[in-house]
Design a protein around this motif. Structure first.
Motif, PDB file in Angstrom:
ATOM      1  N   THR A  30       1.863  -2.406   1.947  1.00  0.00           N
ATOM      2  CA  THR A  30       1.330  -2.575   0.605  1.00  0.00           C
ATOM      3  C   THR A  30       2.482  -2.817  -0.356  1.00  0.00           C
ATOM      4  O   THR A  30       3.415  -2.009  -0.429  1.00  0.00           O
ATOM      5  CB  THR A  30       0.531  -1.343   0.160  1.00  0.00           C
ATOM      6  OG1 THR A  30      -0.522  -1.101   1.095  1.00  0.00           O
ATOM      7  CG2 THR A  30      -0.067  -1.560  -1.220  1.00  0.00           C
TER       8      THR A  30
ATOM      9  N   PHE B 291       3.640  -9.369  -3.794  1.00  0.00           N
ATOM     10  CA  PHE B 291       2.341  -8.715  -3.788  1.00  0.00           C
ATOM     11  C   PHE B 291       1.444  -9.320  -2.713  1.00  0.00           C
ATOM     12  O   PHE B 291       0.712  -8.615  -2.023  1.00  0.00           O
ATOM     13  CB  PHE B 291       1.687  -8.858  -5.157  1.00  0.00           C
ATOM     14  CG  PHE B 291       0.303  -8.304  -5.223  1.00  0.00           C
ATOM     15  CD1 PHE B 291      -0.799  -9.165  -5.223  1.00  0.00           C
ATOM     16  CD2 PHE B 291       0.072  -6.951  -5.263  1.00  0.00           C
ATOM     17  CE1 PHE B 291      -2.082  -8.673  -5.277  1.00  0.00           C
ATOM     18  CE2 PHE B 291      -1.213  -6.439  -5.308  1.00  0.00           C
ATOM     19  CZ  PHE B 291      -2.295  -7.307  -5.319  1.00  0.00           C
TER      20      PHE B 291
ATOM     21  N   SER C 235       3.485  -3.345  -4.213  1.00  0.00           N
ATOM     22  CA  SER C 235       3.007  -3.150  -5.579  1.00  0.00           C
ATOM     23  C   SER C 235       3.711  -4.125  -6.505  1.00  0.00           C
ATOM     24  O   SER C 235       4.910  -4.381  -6.374  1.00  0.00           O
ATOM     25  CB  SER C 235       3.257  -1.719  -6.035  1.00  0.00           C
ATOM     26  OG  SER C 235       4.640  -1.434  -6.034  1.00  0.00           O
ATOM     27  N   SER C 236       2.951  -4.662  -7.425  1.00  0.00           N
ATOM     28  CA  SER C 236       3.515  -5.676  -8.333  1.00  0.00           C
ATOM     29  C   SER C 236       4.128  -5.017  -9.558  1.00  0.00           C
ATOM     30  O   SER C 236       3.989  -3.831  -9.791  1.00  0.00           O
ATOM     31  CB  SER C 236       2.427  -6.656  -8.745  1.00  0.00           C
ATOM     32  OG  SER C 236       1.354  -5.977  -9.348  1.00  0.00           O
TER      33      SER C 236
ATOM     34  N   THR D  90       0.955  -8.113   0.974  1.00  0.00           N
ATOM     35  CA  THR D  90       0.139  -6.949   1.312  1.00  0.00           C
ATOM     36  C   THR D  90      -0.860  -7.299   2.397  1.00  0.00           C
ATOM     37  O   THR D  90      -1.632  -8.249   2.266  1.00  0.00           O
ATOM     38  CB  THR D  90      -0.600  -6.448   0.063  1.00  0.00           C
ATOM     39  OG1 THR D  90       0.363  -5.978  -0.901  1.00  0.00           O
ATOM     40  CG2 THR D  90      -1.561  -5.318   0.407  1.00  0.00           C
TER      41      THR D  90
ATOM     42  N   LEU E 140       4.375   1.651   1.472  1.00  0.00           N
ATOM     43  CA  LEU E 140       4.262   1.133   0.116  1.00  0.00           C
ATOM     44  C   LEU E 140       5.648   0.777  -0.400  1.00  0.00           C
ATOM     45  O   LEU E 140       6.579   1.581  -0.306  1.00  0.00           O
ATOM     46  CB  LEU E 140       3.616   2.182  -0.787  1.00  0.00           C
ATOM     47  CG  LEU E 140       3.512   1.865  -2.271  1.00  0.00           C
ATOM     48  CD1 LEU E 140       2.605   0.657  -2.492  1.00  0.00           C
ATOM     49  CD2 LEU E 140       3.002   3.078  -3.035  1.00  0.00           C
TER      50      LEU E 140
ATOM     51  N   GLN F 281       7.796  -1.680  -3.605  1.00  0.00           N
ATOM     52  CA  GLN F 281       7.686  -2.491  -4.808  1.00  0.00           C
ATOM     53  C   GLN F 281       8.013  -3.938  -4.515  1.00  0.00           C
ATOM     54  O   GLN F 281       8.789  -4.247  -3.593  1.00  0.00           O
ATOM     55  CB  GLN F 281       8.635  -1.962  -5.880  1.00  0.00           C
ATOM     56  CG  GLN F 281       8.183  -0.652  -6.515  1.00  0.00           C
ATOM     57  CD  GLN F 281       9.032  -0.261  -7.700  1.00  0.00           C
ATOM     58  OE1 GLN F 281      10.212  -0.623  -7.760  1.00  0.00           O
ATOM     59  NE2 GLN F 281       8.458   0.477  -8.631  1.00  0.00           N
TER      60      GLN F 281
END
Length: 122
Positions: A119, A91, A121-122, A94, A11, A13
């Motif tokens: 992944t 994003f 994340s927005s 992903t 994960l 950002q």
């Protein structure tokens, strides 16, 4: 036979970076073209990047339009590993990322890894 194992997903950002690795066993990756593909949720599999070596062009790389200028594919034959450096992640990056090995002279890939999830994340 070639076994491919991806790692490095996770994960992150938006705007961040990740480096994926694809470690091979069974045969040397030096004799293969190596590529990365990805499949996002509800999407078809998408070509990301490829590196291949031919006698007339040496080592050359290609990228999908959506990742050009942000992703870099490289290989370390001594470690029998291929990498995908991913910068400025969005994003829409992903996906599950897969590495594949195939012929330097065609577009078919005979060996695939199990995938690693990225992944953003927005």
């Amino acid at each position: 036979q070639v076994q491919l194992v991806e790692s490095g997903g996770g994960l992150v950002q938006a705007g961040g970076s990740l480096r994926l690795s694809c470690a091979a066993s069974g045969r040397s990756l030096g004799s293969f073209a190596m590529a990365w593909f990805r499949q996002g949720p509800g999407k078809e599999r998408e070509f990301v990047a490829r590196t291949a070596r031919t006698p007339w062009s040496g080592e050359s790389s290609q990228y999908g339009d959506s990742v050009k200028g942000r992703f870099t594919i490289s290989r370390d034959n001594a470690k029998n590993t291929v990498y995908l450096e991913m910068n400025s992640l969005k994003f829409e990056d992903t996906a599950v990322y897969y590495c594949a090995a195939g012929s330097n002279y065609g577009r078919d890939y005979d060996y695939w890894g199990q995938g690693t999830q990225v992944t953003v994340s927005s």
